[in-house]
Design an enzyme around this catalytic site. Structure first.
Site, PDB file in Angstrom:
ATOM      1  N   LYS A  74     -24.391 -41.547 -17.781  1.00 19.40           N
ATOM      2  CA  LYS A  74     -23.532 -41.533 -18.981  1.00 19.40           C
ATOM      3  C   LYS A  74     -22.153 -42.114 -18.656  1.00 19.40           C
ATOM      4  O   LYS A  74     -21.638 -42.957 -19.380  1.00 19.40           O
ATOM      5  CB  LYS A  74     -23.382 -40.088 -19.515  1.00 19.40           C
ATOM      6  CG  LYS A  74     -24.714 -39.431 -19.848  1.00 19.40           C
ATOM      7  CD  LYS A  74     -24.545 -38.022 -20.397  1.00 19.40           C
ATOM      8  CE  LYS A  74     -24.034 -37.016 -19.382  1.00 19.40           C
ATOM      9  NZ  LYS A  74     -24.942 -36.749 -18.257  1.00 19.40           N
ATOM     10  N   ARG A 105     -23.286 -30.215 -25.930  1.00 15.63           N
ATOM     11  CA  ARG A 105     -24.349 -29.876 -24.986  1.00 15.63           C
ATOM     12  C   ARG A 105     -25.124 -28.659 -25.432  1.00 15.63           C
ATOM     13  O   ARG A 105     -26.076 -28.277 -24.768  1.00 15.63           O
ATOM     14  CB  ARG A 105     -23.690 -29.509 -23.661  1.00 15.63           C
ATOM     15  CG  ARG A 105     -23.825 -30.519 -22.550  1.00 15.63           C
ATOM     16  CD  ARG A 105     -22.917 -29.986 -21.455  1.00 15.63           C
ATOM     17  NE  ARG A 105     -23.266 -30.472 -20.167  1.00 15.63           N
ATOM     18  CZ  ARG A 105     -22.647 -31.480 -19.558  1.00 15.63           C
ATOM     19  NH1 ARG A 105     -21.705 -32.136 -20.169  1.00 15.63           N
ATOM     20  NH2 ARG A 105     -22.998 -31.820 -18.346  1.00 15.63           N
ATOM     21  N   ARG A 144     -27.748 -27.320 -12.900  1.00 17.39           N
ATOM     22  CA  ARG A 144     -27.279 -28.119 -14.050  1.00 17.39           C
ATOM     23  C   ARG A 144     -28.461 -28.713 -14.821  1.00 17.39           C
ATOM     24  O   ARG A 144     -28.469 -28.767 -16.045  1.00 17.39           O
ATOM     25  CB  ARG A 144     -26.357 -29.253 -13.562  1.00 17.39           C
ATOM     26  CG  ARG A 144     -24.984 -28.737 -13.121  1.00 17.39           C
ATOM     27  CD  ARG A 144     -24.280 -29.681 -12.165  1.00 17.39           C
ATOM     28  NE  ARG A 144     -24.004 -30.980 -12.698  1.00 17.39           N
ATOM     29  CZ  ARG A 144     -23.715 -32.049 -11.956  1.00 17.39           C
ATOM     30  NH1 ARG A 144     -23.632 -31.930 -10.634  1.00 17.39           N
ATOM     31  NH2 ARG A 144     -23.481 -33.214 -12.510  1.00 17.39           N
TER      32      ARG A 144
HETATM   33  P1  AP5 Z   1     -23.045 -41.163 -13.569  1.00 17.63           P
HETATM   34  O1  AP5 Z   1     -22.786 -42.321 -14.464  1.00 17.63           O
HETATM   35  O2  AP5 Z   1     -21.886 -40.544 -12.877  1.00 17.63           O
HETATM   36  O3  AP5 Z   1     -23.928 -40.052 -14.357  1.00 17.63           O
HETATM   37  P2  AP5 Z   1     -23.528 -39.037 -15.501  1.00 17.63           P
HETATM   38  O4  AP5 Z   1     -24.639 -38.983 -16.484  1.00 17.63           O
HETATM   39  O5  AP5 Z   1     -22.165 -39.326 -16.052  1.00 17.63           O
HETATM   40  O6  AP5 Z   1     -23.546 -37.703 -14.636  1.00 17.63           O
HETATM   41  P3  AP5 Z   1     -22.660 -36.405 -14.614  1.00 17.63           P
HETATM   42  O7  AP5 Z   1     -23.117 -35.631 -13.422  1.00 17.63           O
HETATM   43  O8  AP5 Z   1     -21.190 -36.709 -14.713  1.00 17.63           O
HETATM   44  O9  AP5 Z   1     -23.117 -35.664 -15.877  1.00 17.63           O
HETATM   45  P4  AP5 Z   1     -23.054 -34.201 -16.134  1.00 17.63           P
HETATM   46  O10 AP5 Z   1     -23.375 -34.198 -17.564  1.00 17.63           O
HETATM   47  O11 AP5 Z   1     -23.838 -33.295 -15.300  1.00 17.63           O
HETATM   48  O12 AP5 Z   1     -21.549 -33.807 -15.678  1.00 17.63           O
HETATM   49  P5  AP5 Z   1     -20.208 -33.617 -16.500  1.00 17.63           P
HETATM   50  O13 AP5 Z   1     -19.124 -34.214 -15.704  1.00 17.63           O
HETATM   51  O14 AP5 Z   1     -20.377 -34.005 -17.919  1.00 17.63           O
HETATM   52  O15 AP5 Z   1     -24.147 -41.612 -12.481  1.00 17.63           O
HETATM   53  C1  AP5 Z   1     -24.599 -40.717 -11.491  1.00 17.63           C
HETATM   54  C2  AP5 Z   1     -24.909 -41.508 -10.196  1.00 17.63           C
HETATM   55  O16 AP5 Z   1     -26.019 -42.379 -10.448  1.00 17.63           O
HETATM   56  C3  AP5 Z   1     -23.760 -42.405  -9.718  1.00 17.63           C
HETATM   57  O17 AP5 Z   1     -23.740 -42.416  -8.318  1.00 17.63           O
HETATM   58  C4  AP5 Z   1     -24.118 -43.805 -10.273  1.00 17.63           C
HETATM   59  O18 AP5 Z   1     -23.605 -44.840  -9.444  1.00 17.63           O
HETATM   60  C5  AP5 Z   1     -25.643 -43.759 -10.223  1.00 17.63           C
HETATM   61  N1  AP5 Z   1     -26.258 -44.523 -11.314  1.00 17.63           N
HETATM   62  C6  AP5 Z   1     -25.859 -44.566 -12.623  1.00 17.63           C
HETATM   63  N2  AP5 Z   1     -26.683 -45.356 -13.336  1.00 17.63           N
HETATM   64  C7  AP5 Z   1     -27.641 -45.793 -12.450  1.00 17.63           C
HETATM   65  C8  AP5 Z   1     -28.786 -46.636 -12.595  1.00 17.63           C
HETATM   66  N3  AP5 Z   1     -29.113 -47.169 -13.792  1.00 17.63           N
HETATM   67  N4  AP5 Z   1     -29.533 -46.869 -11.483  1.00 17.63           N
HETATM   68  C9  AP5 Z   1     -29.211 -46.306 -10.272  1.00 17.63           C
HETATM   69  N5  AP5 Z   1     -28.132 -45.515 -10.084  1.00 17.63           N
HETATM   70  C10 AP5 Z   1     -27.360 -45.252 -11.178  1.00 17.63           C
HETATM   71  O19 AP5 Z   1     -20.099 -32.016 -16.484  1.00 17.63           O
HETATM   72  C11 AP5 Z   1     -19.807 -31.309 -15.314  1.00 17.63           C
HETATM   73  C12 AP5 Z   1     -19.723 -29.817 -15.644  1.00 17.63           C
HETATM   74  O20 AP5 Z   1     -18.674 -29.579 -16.609  1.00 17.63           O
HETATM   75  C13 AP5 Z   1     -20.974 -29.201 -16.292  1.00 17.63           C
HETATM   76  O21 AP5 Z   1     -21.938 -28.819 -15.322  1.00 17.63           O
HETATM   77  C14 AP5 Z   1     -20.359 -28.005 -17.029  1.00 17.63           C
HETATM   78  O22 AP5 Z   1     -20.076 -26.948 -16.137  1.00 17.63           O
HETATM   79  C15 AP5 Z   1     -19.044 -28.565 -17.531  1.00 17.63           C
HETATM   80  N6  AP5 Z   1     -19.176 -29.171 -18.868  1.00 17.63           N
HETATM   81  C16 AP5 Z   1     -18.992 -30.483 -19.189  1.00 17.63           C
HETATM   82  N7  AP5 Z   1     -19.212 -30.674 -20.502  1.00 17.63           N
HETATM   83  C17 AP5 Z   1     -19.531 -29.469 -21.026  1.00 17.63           C
HETATM   84  C18 AP5 Z   1     -19.899 -29.034 -22.337  1.00 17.63           C
HETATM   85  N8  AP5 Z   1     -19.975 -29.899 -23.376  1.00 17.63           N
HETATM   86  N9  AP5 Z   1     -20.185 -27.716 -22.503  1.00 17.63           N
HETATM   87  C19 AP5 Z   1     -20.098 -26.842 -21.486  1.00 17.63           C
HETATM   88  N10 AP5 Z   1     -19.793 -27.183 -20.221  1.00 17.63           N
HETATM   89  C20 AP5 Z   1     -19.502 -28.498 -19.988  1.00 17.63           C
END
Ligand code: AP5
Length: 208
Positions: A13, A88, A166
């Protein structure tokens, strides 16, 4: 244009949002990034969020909804936004829907980036971030250039154990919002298990 990017942790994402905001010229609003900034700044919001994030749990809805509603009501979001990681849960999706409806505006699309669970752990555990630019790398798929290799960091919640938690939350809580948006005719599914360029092309196609 008002867009939501949904998908499991590590689906790509953030990677896609960085490309798409240039293409669509929209502010990128990542709930995870907002919580991480609050933790770094040592605010009350950050102190509340940290424990949940470290365990791979979701931050409570009332905290998260308040934070995002305040953000999307800022002037730079008047013409649109790209939400990443919010909503979410069903209460988050309903609160957003209600808030937009009361402002007389609506979402254009909700893009689900689909990646199998077997791929997720590899992506998350190998992720590295450049704290200076926010650029996302992967130790195998997209290694950081040698000149910045010393400064890249790993997110505290990017361990295998926390990632599994997660992922479990994603399946138990976030699945409900997919049918919510499907019923509204907004859900677009995109294969995220291919190169970032191919995924970006699919997302742009899904939005056009
Ligand atoms: P990346 O682009 O970083 O993936 P992402 O989907 O953004 O992953 P996140 O881990 O950030 O998502 P998340 O939803 O768990 O975390 P968030 O920060 O929102 O890519 C990941 C890796 O893959 C990278 O190394 C990239 O280079 C590689 N990659 C990407 N595309 C690729 C491809 N096509 N091929 C190969 N490799 C690829 O949330 C963190 C925490 O915050 C949650 O656990 C929760 O505690 C809290 N939180 C956030 N939002 C909420 C909410 N709405 N409600 C409640 N708690 C929340």
């Amino acid at each position: 244009m008002r867009i939501i990017l949904v998908g499991p942790p590590g689906a790509g994402k953030g990677t896609q949002a960085a490309r798409l905001v240039d293409h669509f010229r929209l502010p990128h609003i990542s709930s995870g990034d907002m919580f991480r900034s609050a933790i770094e700044a040592g605010t009350e919001l950050g102190k509340t969020a940290k424990g949940y994030m470290d365990r791979g749990d979701l931050v409570p809805d009332d905290v998260t909804i308040g934070m995002i509603m305040e953000r999307i009501n800022q002037p730079d979001c008047a013409a649109g936004f790209m939400l990443d990681g919010f909503p979410r849960t069903l209460p988050q999706a309903e609160a957003l829907q209600e808030s937009l409806a009361s402002a007389g505006i609506s979402l254009n699309a909700v893009v689900l980036i689909e990646v199998p669970d077997s791929e997720i752990i590899r992506r998350v555990v190998g992720r590295r971030l450049d704290p200076q630019t926010g650029q996302i790398y992967h130790i195998n798929f997209n290694p950081p250039p040698v000149e910045i290799a010393d400064r890249v960091i790993q997110r505290e919640d990017d361990t295998e154990v926390t990632c599994r938690s997660r992922l479990q939350k994603y399946h138990s809580e976030t699945a409900a919002i997919l049918s919510f948006y499907d019923d509204l005719g907004l859900l677009r599914r995109v294969d995220g298990n291919c190169s970032p360029d191919d995924v970006a092309r699919s997302v742009i196609r899904a939005l056009s």
